[in-house]
Design a protein around this motif. Structure first.
Motif, PDB file in Angstrom:
ATOM      1  N   GLU A 267      77.861  42.647  11.274  1.00 27.86           N
ATOM      2  CA  GLU A 267      76.632  41.995  10.816  1.00 27.86           C
ATOM      3  C   GLU A 267      76.690  41.849   9.301  1.00 27.86           C
ATOM      4  O   GLU A 267      77.154  42.768   8.606  1.00 27.86           O
ATOM      5  N   PRO A 268      76.240  40.710   8.754  1.00 24.44           N
ATOM      6  CA  PRO A 268      76.304  40.516   7.299  1.00 24.44           C
ATOM      7  C   PRO A 268      75.469  41.538   6.538  1.00 24.44           C
ATOM      8  O   PRO A 268      74.364  41.888   6.964  1.00 24.44           O
ATOM      9  N   GLN A 269      76.035  42.060   5.432  1.00 27.81           N
ATOM     10  CA  GLN A 269      75.328  43.010   4.567  1.00 27.81           C
ATOM     11  C   GLN A 269      74.808  44.215   5.345  1.00 27.81           C
ATOM     12  O   GLN A 269      73.730  44.734   5.060  1.00 27.81           O
ATOM     13  N   TRP A 270      75.585  44.655   6.326  1.00 29.06           N
ATOM     14  CA  TRP A 270      75.076  45.675   7.240  1.00 29.06           C
ATOM     15  C   TRP A 270      74.745  46.993   6.551  1.00 29.06           C
ATOM     16  O   TRP A 270      73.691  47.587   6.794  1.00 29.06           O
ATOM     17  N   ILE A 271      75.625  47.484   5.687  1.00 27.38           N
ATOM     18  CA  ILE A 271      75.367  48.768   5.026  1.00 27.38           C
ATOM     19  C   ILE A 271      74.087  48.691   4.203  1.00 27.38           C
ATOM     20  O   ILE A 271      73.236  49.585   4.265  1.00 27.38           O
ATOM     21  N   LYS A 272      73.936  47.614   3.439  1.00 27.99           N
ATOM     22  CA  LYS A 272      72.749  47.434   2.606  1.00 27.99           C
ATOM     23  C   LYS A 272      71.489  47.376   3.458  1.00 27.99           C
ATOM     24  O   LYS A 272      70.466  48.007   3.143  1.00 27.99           O
ATOM     25  N   ARG A 273      71.545  46.648   4.557  1.00 26.57           N
ATOM     26  CA  ARG A 273      70.367  46.498   5.416  1.00 26.57           C
ATOM     27  C   ARG A 273      70.013  47.810   6.121  1.00 26.57           C
ATOM     28  O   ARG A 273      68.835  48.165   6.231  1.00 26.57           O
TER      29      ARG A 273
ATOM     30  N   ARG B 129      82.028  51.975   5.656  1.00 24.78           N
ATOM     31  CA  ARG B 129      82.773  50.754   5.973  1.00 24.78           C
ATOM     32  C   ARG B 129      83.090  50.655   7.462  1.00 24.78           C
ATOM     33  O   ARG B 129      83.083  49.574   8.051  1.00 24.78           O
TER      34      ARG B 129
ATOM     35  N   ALA C 237      80.169  49.272   9.195  1.00 28.81           N
ATOM     36  CA  ALA C 237      80.023  47.855   8.878  1.00 28.81           C
ATOM     37  C   ALA C 237      80.995  47.005   9.695  1.00 28.81           C
ATOM     38  O   ALA C 237      80.626  45.939  10.232  1.00 28.81           O
TER      39      ALA C 237
ATOM     40  N   ALA D  13      68.502  50.110   3.604  1.00 24.10           N
ATOM     41  CA  ALA D  13      67.176  49.655   3.189  1.00 24.10           C
ATOM     42  C   ALA D  13      66.106  50.093   4.187  1.00 24.10           C
ATOM     43  O   ALA D  13      64.985  50.423   3.794  1.00 24.10           O
TER      44      ALA D  13
END
Length: 212
Positions: free
Chosen positions: A131-137, A123, A126, A140
């Motif tokens: 940035e939006p959806q940073w952890i997910k991006r 967190r 993030a 990935a």
């Protein structure tokens, strides 16, 4: 063996206060002088959340300049040295694709580092990135950089050469210990057969083997 170059040596002199997180040492800034490195990392650095960060198995965090440039292009913004919370920005060699347990000789002052586990975005990262959806991006991409432990203390400075001096043959990469990344069960078993494996590597490799 691969080799690379330290482009910047970064640490946090002061905390940054992030919404919903509080004080953090993620705001690393580059030094223009050599920095001493001991068992817990750069002597100029500090960690606020000692439960999840720092310690001997996560003493130094390295990140790839190539990957930083790629993110800079995708995000359309400058990502200066230290932006990823890294202590070492390195160019010219694999970082997340380093083999777990390989040893790096850094510079000419005796510093030897050993790769341990990947960075898991949290967190704090993030909030810092905004940035939006940073952890997910970030997950990935799975190019999260590598933590290292200090086998032999020394100093480090921008321009130092990094040379891989030893590489285990188990075949597990730092990347393979990330959640969501496939890892070979036999390779993990070979890694876990090492009785001198660092505690956090043991933890992460055991978790991956249980899921494999």
């Amino acid at each position: 063996m691969p080799s690379g170059t330290v482009l910047a040596v970064c640490s946090a002199d002061t905390d940054v206060v992030l919404d919903g997180v509080g004080p953090s040492g993620i705001d690393k800034r580059p030094h223009d002088h050599r920095v001493a490195v001991g068992p817990l990392g750069l002597t100029t650095d500090h960690v606020c959340d000692t439960k999840h960060h720092g310690g001997t198995d996560q003493a130094v965090y390295a990140y790839s300049e190539r990957e930083a440039r790629r993110w800079s292009t995708e995000l359309g913004r400058d990502l200066p040295f230290g932006w990823f919370g890294e202590n070492l920005r390195i160019d010219g060699m694999p970082i997340t694709d380093a083999v777990v347990g390989e040893r790096w000789a850094v510079g000419d002052d005796g510093l030897v580092l050993e790769t341990t586990i990947p960075r898991t975005p949290c967190r704090t990262f993030a909030e810092w990135a905004e940035e939006p959806q940073w952890i997910k991006r970030f997950l990935a991409r799975a190019d999260t950089g590598a933590y290292l432990r200090v086998l032999s203390p020394g100093t480090v400075g921008a321009g130092d050469r990094v040379v891989v001096t030893d590489r285990p043959d188990h075949g597990v990469l730092v990347r393979h210990l990330l959640a969501g990344v496939d890892a070979d069960a036999d390779a993990l078993t070979r890694l876990l057969s090492d009785t001198q494996i660092p505690p956090k590597v043991l933890r992460e490799a055991s978790r991956k083997l249980a899921r494999a």
